[in-house]
Design a protein around this motif. Structure first.
Motif, short mmCIF file in Angstrom:
data_model
loop_
_atom_site.label_atom_id
_atom_site.label_comp_id
_atom_site.label_asym_id
_atom_site.label_seq_id
_atom_site.Cartn_x
_atom_site.Cartn_y
_atom_site.Cartn_z
N PHE A 1 -79.63 82.81 57.46
CA PHE A 1 -79.33 81.40 57.26
C PHE A 1 -80.02 80.89 56.00
O PHE A 1 -80.96 81.53 55.48
CB PHE A 1 -79.80 80.58 58.46
N SER B 1 -83.44 72.47 58.86
CA SER B 1 -82.04 72.83 59.08
C SER B 1 -81.83 74.28 58.68
O SER B 1 -82.31 74.72 57.64
CB SER B 1 -81.11 71.92 58.27
N ARG C 1 -78.65 76.88 58.05
CA ARG C 1 -77.19 76.86 57.93
C ARG C 1 -76.68 78.22 57.49
O ARG C 1 -77.23 78.86 56.58
CB ARG C 1 -76.76 75.79 56.93
N ASN D 1 -72.98 79.71 56.21
CA ASN D 1 -71.65 79.31 55.77
C ASN D 1 -70.61 80.37 56.11
O ASN D 1 -70.81 81.56 55.87
CB ASN D 1 -71.64 79.04 54.27
N TYR E 1 -69.16 75.96 58.64
CA TYR E 1 -70.51 76.52 58.75
C TYR E 1 -71.07 76.31 60.16
O TYR E 1 -70.57 75.50 60.95
CB TYR E 1 -71.45 75.90 57.73
N GLU F 1 -74.76 75.31 61.89
CA GLU F 1 -76.04 74.70 61.53
C GLU F 1 -76.90 74.53 62.78
O GLU F 1 -76.43 74.01 63.80
CB GLU F 1 -75.83 73.35 60.86
#
Length: 602
Positions: A146, A157, A159, A161, A167, A169
């Motif tokens: 991530f 956060s 994330r 993609n 995405y 998250e």
């Protein structure tokens, strides 16, 4: 570890340290070796005529399947692991971009028995993430790299993609001065990518040893879960077990240790799931827990799932403050013991705790209060046993007259005597039976009381575990590798109590000696139990001695004997027999007739 072993290891360490120091390469040698490695790398890269500068740089990285790069989250299947830390007054959490998960959870202000920080789980052997069905294949977010970004003073956060604005998250929010951590899952733009109408949340963790006795810690550790509208339940504390949870919506589940818990609470309950526990034999580890929970997935809209973690102590009041009946993870015993502990013993304990006393004094005062509350029952029990002792000469006369060969007739004659003098032969047992639930309730109360953890009293360094006053160095059957001094004192006091109790009741024969066996048995059982529990039983015995001494000074045996004899002259008022009494008399009459018939047949 003995002195010779320690000395040998210490000398080996000195030799190793000396060899590293005296035989380490010089700075010039290190520089020369680095230049040679760099030259070899350039030579190998330029040897391939089809390699461009870009591909040459990639050649030093681990090989990645080109098919995987083109698949779901292809850009996230490789990377470099990086960590970040968020903390507040109660927690220190380490996050990793690999899997976008919490790598380790430390409970601040608490230490293990060895004085190290309490870390509930740590390392990449612990897994957390979603299992998604994409293109007919299961993609685990635990294996993705991530991108981490801090979005607030105590928020991060993570994330991954998929493509464009699609995405996954994970957002973590460490709340100030709290043991809770907000956790949100955002699946943006993936409603037409993920197949099926459910996704699975997977969490696996190996719980680390925190207490003095790993064996005892295992006995108090298990995964818990709660169906909405029902009481919490748990898997086995003694063996490996796997259970499907499909009897209702799952309000929360937890990875519970003896004195600490990691809990996941969804805002919307899980549809169903499964929990698993495995007992591990690895040093420093307690158990392995695994959970797979089903989340409803709507393919027509973006999905967001709000949850909360709880990482903290199993202190009853702390868990209760979190809501969701988390406090019911604290084992207070079976019915009715748990109600005695929760609604009587614990409130009194908390009240005494408010005075700021040491826990040794609190247990003493708690025991005194309990004994005072039970003193009417103790008095009745003593009085009833005294009556039976005074009646013993008359009972011996009856026995000599009837003989031992007709026990049914003997019991009938005893019952006639009891009725004449107005004595209930069970009068000494019933008050003791009424006190028994309180004695048993403490058997669960003290071993699960977080407040005693790390608290010392006299020679006992920790009232929540055993005091190994004598260490054997090897395991001895029944006792283990130690002998607890407080357990010895408890056993001695119980033996003395049994002796005086036999004097009061006038017990003879086998009954006189049976009472001496149980304390010896409990020495082996309670030797590894918390010293706080043995301290309570010791105090209870000593206070019972004091009560009996006081009662004895108040009770006049001659006066009791006169009252019993006077009762013989009074007319016996026939009371309506209970169903039990009627059945008992019928049974005894039938037994007597059967014995007479047997004699005739002979």
């Amino acid at each position: 570890m003995d002195r010779n072993t320690f000395t040998g290891l210490f000398l080996i360490m000195i030799v190793l340290a000396g060899s590293f120091y005296f035989f380490k390469p010089s700075e010039a040698e290190i520089k020369k070796e680095n230049e040679r490695i760099a030259a070899d790398s350039i030579k190998k890269a330029t040897a391939n005529s089809t390699a461009t500068p870009a591909t040459a740089a990639v050649a030093t990285l681990p090989a990645v399947d080109s098919t995987a790069l083109k698949g779901p989250f292809g850009g996230n299947i490789s990377g470099t692991e990086q960590t970040s830390v968020l903390e507040n007054e109660n927690l220190k959490l380490t996050f990793t971009n690999k899997g976008g998960k919490i790598l380790s959870a430390q409970v601040k202000g608490q230490t293990t028995y060895d004085g190290k920080p309490v870390i509930l789980f740590d390392g990449n052997q612990n897994k957390f993430g979603l299992n998604l069905n994409i293109g007919g294949k299961i993609v685990s977010t635990n294996d993705l790299y991530f991108t981490a970004s801090k979005i607030g003073p105590n928020s991060v956060s993570m994330r991954a993609n998929y493509s464009g604005d699609k995405y996954i998250e994970f957002v973590y929010d460490v709340k100030p001065n709290s043991s809770k951590v907000g956790f949100n899952i955002n699946l943006n733009g993936l409603n037409q990518v993920i197949q099926n109408n459910t996704i699975t949340l997977n969490w696996e963790a190996t719980l680390l040893e925190q207490e003095k006795s790993g064996k005892k810690e295992q006995e108090h550790s298990a995964p818990y879960y709660k169906y909405a509208g029902e009481n919490p339940n748990h898997l086995s504390v003694a063996k490996d077990e796997k259970e499907e949870l499909k009897e209702g919506k799952i309000e929360w589940f937890s990875f519970k240790q003896h004195f600490f818990s990691a809990v996941l609470i969804p805002t919307v309950p899980f549809d169903k799931g499964e929990l698993e526990v495995k007992v591990t034999t690895e040093p420093g580890q307690i158990k392995w827990y695994g959970a797979n929970m089903q989340l409803t997935f709507n393919q027509l809209a973006a999905q967001n799932y709000a949850m909360e973690f709880y990482f903290g102590t199993n202190k009853f009041s702390t868990l209760k403050a979190q809501g969701h009946e988390l406090e019911k993870q604290v084992d207070m015993g079976y019915w009715p013991l748990k109600y005695i502990n929760r609604f009587i013993v614990l409130p009194v304990f908390n009240f005494l705790e408010g005075f700021g006393w040491g826990y040794g004094l609190i247990i003493l005062v708690l025991t005194i209060m309990l004994k005072l509350a039970m003193s009417p029952l103790t008095y009745k029990s003593y009085l009833s046993m005294a009556k039976m002792r005074i009646l013993k000469p008359e009972m011996d006369e009856i026995k000599a007259k009837v003989g031992d060969d007709n026990p049914t007739l003997l019991q009938q004659e005893y019952l006639k005597l009891y009725k004449q003098v107005g004595v209930n032969p069970l009068g000494g047992c019933l008050p003791m039976l009424l006190q028994l639930p309180f004695v048993m309730a403490f058997f669960f109360f003290f071993p699960n009381l977080f407040e005693l953890r790390g608290e010392s009293f006299l020679w006992m360094k920790d009232l929540s575990t055993y005091d190994d006053f004598i260490k054997f160095g090897v395991n001895i059957p029944i006792l283990g590798n130690h002998l607890s001094l407080m357990c010895i004192l408890m056993t001695i006091s119980t033996l003395i109590y049994t002796y005086f109790n036999n004097q009061i009741s006038g017990a003879t024969g086998q009954m006189k000696y049976i009472g001496y066996i149980m304390p010896i048995v409990f020495l082996g059982v309670l030797n590894s139990y918390p010293s706080g529990l043995n301290y309570y039983y010791f105090l209870a015995n000593m206070l019972t001695f004091a009560q009996q001494f006081l009662i004895k000074s108040m009770v006049d045996d001659e006066k009791i004997h006169k009252t019993l004899q006077d009762n013989k002259t009074k007319p016996v008022v026939e009371k309506k027999k209970s169903r039990f009494s009627a059945k008992l008399e019928d049974y005894m009459r039938q037994q007597q007739q059967a014995q007479i018939q047997q004699k005739k047949n002979k």
